[in-house]
Enzyme design. Structure first.
Site, PDB file in Angstrom:
ATOM      1  N   LYS A   1       0.836  -1.205   0.000  1.00  0.00           N
ATOM      2  CA  LYS A   1       0.000   0.000   0.000  1.00  0.00           C
ATOM      3  C   LYS A   1       0.874   1.260   0.000  1.00  0.00           C
ATOM      4  O   LYS A   1       0.593   2.220  -0.713  1.00  0.00           O
ATOM      5  CB  LYS A   1      -0.932   0.011   1.217  1.00  0.00           C
TER       6      LYS A   1
ATOM      7  N   ALA B   1      -1.404   0.494   6.838  1.00  0.00           N
ATOM      8  CA  ALA B   1      -1.566  -0.674   7.711  1.00  0.00           C
ATOM      9  C   ALA B   1      -2.521  -1.662   7.067  1.00  0.00           C
ATOM     10  O   ALA B   1      -3.353  -1.303   6.233  1.00  0.00           O
ATOM     11  CB  ALA B   1      -2.094  -0.237   9.081  1.00  0.00           C
ATOM     12  N   ASP B   2      -2.391  -2.906   7.480  1.00  0.00           N
ATOM     13  CA  ASP B   2      -3.322  -3.940   7.051  1.00  0.00           C
ATOM     14  C   ASP B   2      -3.479  -4.941   8.186  1.00  0.00           C
ATOM     15  O   ASP B   2      -2.486  -5.368   8.787  1.00  0.00           O
ATOM     16  CB  ASP B   2      -2.839  -4.651   5.789  1.00  0.00           C
ATOM     17  N   THR B   3      -4.717  -5.302   8.473  1.00  0.00           N
ATOM     18  CA  THR B   3      -5.023  -6.246   9.544  1.00  0.00           C
ATOM     19  C   THR B   3      -5.609  -7.510   8.951  1.00  0.00           C
ATOM     20  O   THR B   3      -6.498  -7.441   8.101  1.00  0.00           O
ATOM     21  CB  THR B   3      -6.016  -5.617  10.550  1.00  0.00           C
TER      22      THR B   3
ATOM     23  N   GLY C   1      -0.050  -5.410  10.119  1.00  0.00           N
ATOM     24  CA  GLY C   1       1.211  -4.961   9.546  1.00  0.00           C
ATOM     25  C   GLY C   1       1.159  -3.459   9.357  1.00  0.00           C
ATOM     26  O   GLY C   1       0.112  -2.904   9.021  1.00  0.00           O
TER      27      GLY C   1
END
Length: 194
Positions: A52, A69-71, A106
Site C-alpha cells: 500500500k 496498515a493492514d489487519t 502490519g
C-alpha cells in the site's frame, strides 16, 4: 514542519491516531490487496502494508511520513479476509466461535526521504461459544463486511464473545498504537516534537 499522512479509510485507525494527539491528514487510493500465496500470518500483513505504501512513494516530499496498515485474522493457518456478503460473515464467525485465533496488523512507515520501516504486531483472541442466532443478530445489525474476520472487537460481538486477549487490544482494532508511536518518535513524530 513534518507532515504525518494516514493512508487508510478505517474510522478506527483514524480515531486511534487522533487519540495519540498527533496531527495528521488522510490520503486514499485503491490498491490491490492480493499477496503471494506462500506468505503466512505476519508476512501477509507486512507485505500488504508495504505494498500500500509503495503506491504513494512518488507523492511524498521531504518531511512527510506516510502510515499504511493492514489487519488480517488467522484461524490456524487459514486467513479470514473481509467477508464477501452476510452469509460469508456468518460462516467466518461460526468458524471462530469457541476458538482462539490470531490477529496480525502490519504497518509501514515511509518517509519522503525514502526511509521505510515495516513491522507487525500479533494478538491472540479467544472467543466463547456463540449461537448461530447471536451471530446472525450481529451480522445483520452491525454489518461487519468491511472487517477482516467479519468482526470488530469494539462492536457488540467483542463485548459478548471475546473472553481474553493476549497482546494489544488496539492491534485487534487495526493499529498497534504502542509500537506505531515508538516508531514515529524515532522519525521525529511525537507529542514532544510538535
Amino acid at each position: 514542519m513534518p507532515r504525518l499522512i494516514l493512508a487508510s479509510n478505517s474510522p478506527r485507525r483514524r480515531q486511534l491516531l487522533a487519540d495519540l494527539g498527533l496531527p495528521y491528514e488522510v490520503r486514499l487510493k485503491d490498491v490491490d490487496e492480493s499477496y503471494p500465496a506462500h506468505l503466512k500470518g505476519a508476512e501477509v500483513a507486512e507485505f500488504l502494508a508495504a505494498h500500500k505504501a509503495s503506491a504513494y512513494r512518488d507523492e511524498l516530499v521531504p518531511g512527510d511520513v506516510l502510515l499504511t496498515a493492514d489487519t488480517i485474522v488467522c484461524l490456524d493457518e487459514y486467513i479470514l479476509n473481509k467477508p464477501t456478503d452476510e452469509e460469508d460473515a456468518v460462516r467466518m464467525l461460526l468458524q471462530l466461535q469457541g476458538r482462539a485465533h490470531d490477529v496480525f496488523t502490519g504497518v509501514c512507515l515511509l518517509t519522503g526521504e525514502g526511509k521505510r520501516v515495516v513491522f507487525s504486531d500479533q494478538t491472540r483472541v479467544y472467543f466463547r461459544t456463540l449461537s448461530e442466532t447471536d451471530i446472525r443478530y450481529y451480522v445483520q445489525h452491525y454489518r461487519p463486511l468491511d472487517k477482516a474476520g467479519a468482526y470488530g472487537a469494539q462492536d457488540w460481538i467483542g463485548l459478548v464473545a471475546v473472553t481474553r486477549l493476549e497482546g494489544s487490544y488496539f492491534n485487534v482494532m487495526g493499529l498497534p498504537v504502542h509500537r506505531v508511536y515508538t516508531e514515529l518518535e524515532k522519525l521525529g513524530f511525537g507529542v514532544v516534537n510538535q
